[in-house]
Design a protein around this motif. Sequence first.
Motif, PDB file in Angstrom:
ATOM      1  N   VAL B 268       0.854  -1.176   0.000  1.00  0.00           N
ATOM      2  CA  VAL B 268       0.000   0.000   0.000  1.00  0.00           C
ATOM      3  C   VAL B 268       0.893   1.230   0.000  1.00  0.00           C
ATOM      4  N   SER B 269       0.673   2.109  -0.956  1.00  0.00           N
ATOM      5  CA  SER B 269       1.372   3.395  -0.956  1.00  0.00           C
ATOM      6  C   SER B 269       0.316   4.476  -0.895  1.00  0.00           C
ATOM      7  N   LEU B 270       0.477   5.389   0.043  1.00  0.00           N
ATOM      8  CA  LEU B 270      -0.602   6.344   0.301  1.00  0.00           C
ATOM      9  C   LEU B 270      -0.036   7.584   0.978  1.00  0.00           C
ATOM     10  N   GLU B 271      -0.528   8.752   0.537  1.00  0.00           N
ATOM     11  CA  GLU B 271      -0.209   9.989   1.234  1.00  0.00           C
ATOM     12  C   GLU B 271      -1.525  10.553   1.736  1.00  0.00           C
ATOM     13  N   VAL B 272      -1.637  10.751   3.034  1.00  0.00           N
ATOM     14  CA  VAL B 272      -2.878  11.296   3.571  1.00  0.00           C
ATOM     15  C   VAL B 272      -2.652  12.751   3.931  1.00  0.00           C
ATOM     16  N   CYS B 273      -3.515  13.626   3.418  1.00  0.00           N
ATOM     17  CA  CYS B 273      -3.374  15.050   3.700  1.00  0.00           C
ATOM     18  C   CYS B 273      -3.857  15.359   5.103  1.00  0.00           C
ATOM     19  N   SER B 274      -3.384  16.455   5.643  1.00  0.00           N
ATOM     20  CA  SER B 274      -3.896  16.852   6.945  1.00  0.00           C
ATOM     21  C   SER B 274      -5.345  17.282   6.785  1.00  0.00           C
ATOM     22  N   GLY B 275      -6.171  16.849   7.688  1.00  0.00           N
ATOM     23  CA  GLY B 275      -7.592  17.179   7.635  1.00  0.00           C
ATOM     24  C   GLY B 275      -8.394  16.296   6.700  1.00  0.00           C
ATOM     25  N   GLU B 276      -7.733  15.311   6.096  1.00  0.00           N
ATOM     26  CA  GLU B 276      -8.446  14.463   5.149  1.00  0.00           C
ATOM     27  C   GLU B 276      -9.090  13.266   5.863  1.00  0.00           C
TER      28      GLU B 276
END
Lengths: 345, 496
Positions: B268-276
């Motif tokens: 799994v490759s994932l970037e989670v934004c702040s507030g997302e």
Amino acid sequence: MKKKIWVNIAFQVGALVLALLSTTLLLLAAGAPPFQAYAAILKGAFGSAGSLETLLITWSPLLLTTAGVLITFSAGLWNIGVEGQMAMGAIFTTWMLRLLQETSLPPALTIVLGILAGIVGGALWAGLAGALKTFGGVNEIFGGLGLNFVSTALTIYLVFGPWKRPGVGSMSGTEPFDRSLWLPTLPDTELSLWSLTLSLLALVIIIVLLRGTHFGLRLKAVGKNPKSAFLMGVPTWQYSMLAFLLCGALVGLAGAIQVTGVYHRLLPNISSGYGFLGLLVSMLVNYQAVWVAPVAFFFAAVNVGSIQLQLMYKLDSSFSGVMQSLLVLLVLLGEGARQRFLRKH
Amino acid sequence: MDVELRDVHKTFGAVHANVGINLHVPAGTIQGILGENGAGKSTLMKVLSGFIRANQGQILLDNRPVIIHSPADAIRHGIGMLHQDPLDFPPMRLIDNFVLGHEGGLFPNRTTAARDFTLLASQFGFSLDPDAYVDALTVGERQQLEILRLLWLGARALIFDEPTTGISAAQKEKLFSALRLLAEQGKTVLFVSHKLEDVEGLCHRVAVLRQGHLVGETKHPYTTEKLVEMMFGKAISVGERNPCAGCEPTLSLHNFSAEDYRLKVRDVSLEVCSGEVIGLAGMEGSGQGLFLRSVCGLVRAVDGRISLHGKNLTGRSYHAFKRAGTAFLPAARLEEGLAAGLDLTEHFVLAEKPSGFFVNWEESRQLAQSRIAAFNIRGTPVSTVESLSGGNQQRALLALLRVPLNLLLLEHPTRGLDIESAIDIWSKLKERCKQGTSILFISSDLEEILQYSDRVLVFFSGKVTPPLEAAALTTEALGQLIGGKGWEDFALGKGA
């Protein structure tokens, strides 16, 4: 709300009355006149300066074992191994005193080191039970029970083997230490203010620790629900181990006091049931540390007073244990009945 | 079996949980019992199933008045209840669970029981292995086991308390067809729920409870607005999604893999934004639970890299993740989240970073008081957590979260809660997002996933989709992916 308080009182008083009633029946069955027997217990415990002295001597190790067990109880652990931990404290103290008695060390320092050794011994033995549980998955009840047998065997081996009296080993224990290595006592008595002060101090520290500190609260959380405690950030197994070590240290101190302040040697049955009695007291006070001192005092009084029963009515000394256990059993039963009653109403 | 309740009253102290309930359910009916949390649904069903005794009132089965003393007594009368949390024995085999409660002498006859079990299971299309252990089953399968057990014990009226929470869409379909079959066989089904959709799709008739009163009964077909109005006494609408403010990554996963004894979630490759907000969808046990627990260090990842605000946390323990500002809220509130026996104040003290050696109880009580008010928890600082209702426990868990928080991981945040509580919980969560907290949450409620997520990850037996924009998804598309259809479109590399 007010009604609830009365219900609580009614059930507690009821349990006490029931305990008294069943003890009376037991006394009758054993052929002793109950009222005279109770009077004899009272007289035996409080009748003279000498008996009061014995009472206080009995009280201090009981305070220590109860305080220790309260910590493990708070962490949700049944530390059945207290007896062995106390014996191990006594063994370590004896060992240290034997080691140092021939040296030129001042006796006071020797005593202090001996007591410290006892504390370490108790903590180590409790730590072993804790490690068995934490790393080996051995339930602390089984681990503690096993270690109790080991420590008894070790004590007997030492008393009859390497540490035996010149000549032949006997149940009366090892060779008594020189008077200079005895805990100082009040003039003309065998009561040591040191042991009494240490015990009371330890109890106060434990009360404060359990009620007022983050440590105590976290320990309680581990006891109530280790999973939640872990998720809330409490390092759970470390806290369990710490509870074992602290309990072992206090119980080891009790063992050290028996050696330095009471018997002045190692006996085969040095823990004399104080560990188990401590478990009973802490169950009776329902883990409320403030009640430990008076309840332990009462238990000590029953212990001391019932010696009279043996003398007067040829009742076995284990009768005091029967009375204490009955009391605890019925109070716990009363508590259970009270909760059932409150659920229904 | 014909079931009738007459003038049933039940009080718990000052709380009047059931007030003079009259309800008649003819044989062969699927009767919905609708109401928000605390409306008295469960109490009424527990009275019928012998778990608790009513203070007043009568129960008639096939027009004969009966007195039910215990659940065992109820099953002797032909009434069986499936509780919201399965009351089975996870360390035991299915067959042993099945035989338990059967009054058949000293030695249970497992051979006959196993034959009956297989027969019953095939009748309903359940595929259960009688020799498997219960702890390896999903909630849905445990439910199936319980249905078979009750039927085998001779239940002719079955009570289901919130049976659709925690089970997959496919399992729900299976459950519903089983319930329809039961009704066709002339058995009575009482279906307790707060999910309108389920009740509308299944029940022949619905009775609505509100604050202990039975406020109305209607028959199929229903109008949703009317049901909602009966439940809450007013119509409510659900809130809008608020788009997250600019992307500053909080959580980064790179070729992240985790596994447990059953399955492996890979790469799994994932970037989670702040507030997302990221919703994790999938059938129960498809890997989303494993994934969530590995993102906070409860399960060690086997491969890949994980970092929080640029800080590499690969291979670190849960407590390291916690210190870095991660919080995990488990679905099992009383089992993993809260400690029964401790009061709210004690929980708040435990949740905060310890300041000094001693606890300042006065200050802590004030803190508890203010949080209780702020989170609208029905309780006092000295209330023990187990005395709170499910919704209030969930609010308490949210109230326990520390204030600056980078990442919040939630398992079924609104499971078992009524609409109003769910909306309330989500508004609190959205406030967190505005403060920059990223949220990953698991839900088996597709509407919830689509409504509140910015992006969605779908799990199917360990496989994971790339992040999908929630706005571009429909319930149907999501449902297909969850069921394992339409995965060809994603270049998934190795897969599971």
